[in-house]
Write a protein that holds these residues in place. Structure first.
Motif, short mmCIF file in Angstrom:
data_model
loop_
_atom_site.label_atom_id
_atom_site.label_comp_id
_atom_site.label_asym_id
_atom_site.label_seq_id
_atom_site.Cartn_x
_atom_site.Cartn_y
_atom_site.Cartn_z
N ALA A 210 0.66 -1.10 0.05
CA ALA A 210 -0.04 0.15 -0.08
C ALA A 210 0.94 1.27 0.07
O ALA A 210 1.81 1.30 0.70
N SER A 211 0.51 2.22 -0.87
CA SER A 211 1.20 3.44 -0.93
C SER A 211 0.82 4.54 0.49
O SER A 211 -0.30 4.18 0.59
N ALA A 212 1.79 5.17 0.78
CA ALA A 212 1.62 5.88 1.77
C ALA A 212 0.75 7.27 1.28
O ALA A 212 1.07 7.78 0.17
N ALA A 213 -0.08 7.75 1.98
CA ALA A 213 -0.99 8.90 1.69
C ALA A 213 -0.07 10.31 1.72
O ALA A 213 0.74 10.24 2.97
N LEU A 214 0.09 11.08 0.78
CA LEU A 214 0.85 12.07 0.93
C LEU A 214 0.10 13.28 1.46
O LEU A 214 -1.14 13.43 0.97
N ALA A 215 0.63 13.82 2.37
CA ALA A 215 -0.14 14.86 2.86
C ALA A 215 0.03 16.31 2.24
O ALA A 215 0.92 16.66 1.28
N ALA A 216 -0.91 17.23 2.16
CA ALA A 216 -0.97 18.48 1.44
C ALA A 216 0.09 19.47 2.07
O ALA A 216 0.61 19.31 3.14
N PRO A 217 0.69 20.08 1.00
CA PRO A 217 1.63 21.11 1.76
C PRO A 217 1.12 22.01 2.65
O PRO A 217 -0.05 22.42 2.49
N THR A 218 2.20 22.49 3.46
CA THR A 218 1.79 23.72 4.71
C THR A 218 2.27 24.81 4.17
O THR A 218 3.35 25.16 3.43
N CYS A 219 1.63 26.02 4.48
CA CYS A 219 2.29 27.25 4.25
C CYS A 219 2.42 28.12 5.26
O CYS A 219 1.76 27.50 6.32
N ASN A 220 3.03 28.99 5.53
CA ASN A 220 3.28 29.86 6.60
C ASN A 220 2.69 31.25 6.06
O ASN A 220 2.60 31.73 5.14
N ASP A 221 2.48 32.00 7.25
CA ASP A 221 1.94 33.56 7.05
C ASP A 221 3.12 34.31 7.50
O ASP A 221 4.15 33.85 7.52
N VAL A 222 2.93 35.52 7.35
CA VAL A 222 4.00 36.44 7.62
C VAL A 222 4.79 36.33 8.91
O VAL A 222 5.94 36.72 8.93
N SER A 223 4.01 36.02 10.07
CA SER A 223 4.62 35.80 11.17
C SER A 223 5.20 34.49 11.37
O SER A 223 6.04 34.24 12.53
N GLY A 224 5.14 33.65 10.41
CA GLY A 224 6.00 32.17 10.51
C GLY A 224 5.11 30.93 11.12
O GLY A 224 5.59 29.82 11.16
N ARG A 225 3.91 31.57 11.35
CA ARG A 225 3.01 30.34 11.78
C ARG A 225 2.47 29.62 10.75
O ARG A 225 2.28 29.88 9.60
N THR A 226 2.27 28.19 10.93
CA THR A 226 1.71 27.37 9.88
C THR A 226 0.38 27.46 9.96
O THR A 226 -0.48 27.45 10.69
#
Length: 102
Positions: free
Chosen positions: A15-31
């Protein structure tokens, strides 16, 4: 039975592993979730001075949370201490086994 276990392991390994969606940061660096207002493009990282200032602004655990953690760990250790002895005074175990007779 062995064939069933082998088939199960094969299915899990193939079984292939599920790939997670990419994460983004805001201007202050929070995910944040990509595509929301204030989200920067995928792969963008905040400047080093923003990253250096960030841990100072993040709140730590409150005194109430620390007290609750200490109480939980103390209770857990107390339950371990209240467990009965698994060996008797002579080291013979819980009950008599075959070959224990003199």
């Amino acid at each position: 039975m062995r064939l069933l276990v082998l088939a199960f392991v094969t299915v899990l390994a193939a079984a292939s592993a599920a790939l997670a969606a990419p994460t983004c940061n805001d201007v202050s660096g929070r995910t944040v979730r990509c595509g929301t207002p204030g989200a920067m493009p995928v792969g963008w990282t905040p400047p080093p001075e923003v990253l250096a200032a960030r841990p100072a602004t993040e709140p730590g655990p409150s005194a109430r949370q620390l007290f609750a953690l200490v109480c939980f760990l103390g209770g857990l250790v107390t339950l371990f201490a209240l467990l009965p002895d698994f060996e008797d005074g002579r080291g013979g175990g819980w009950d008599r086994q075959e070959g224990d007779d003199p």
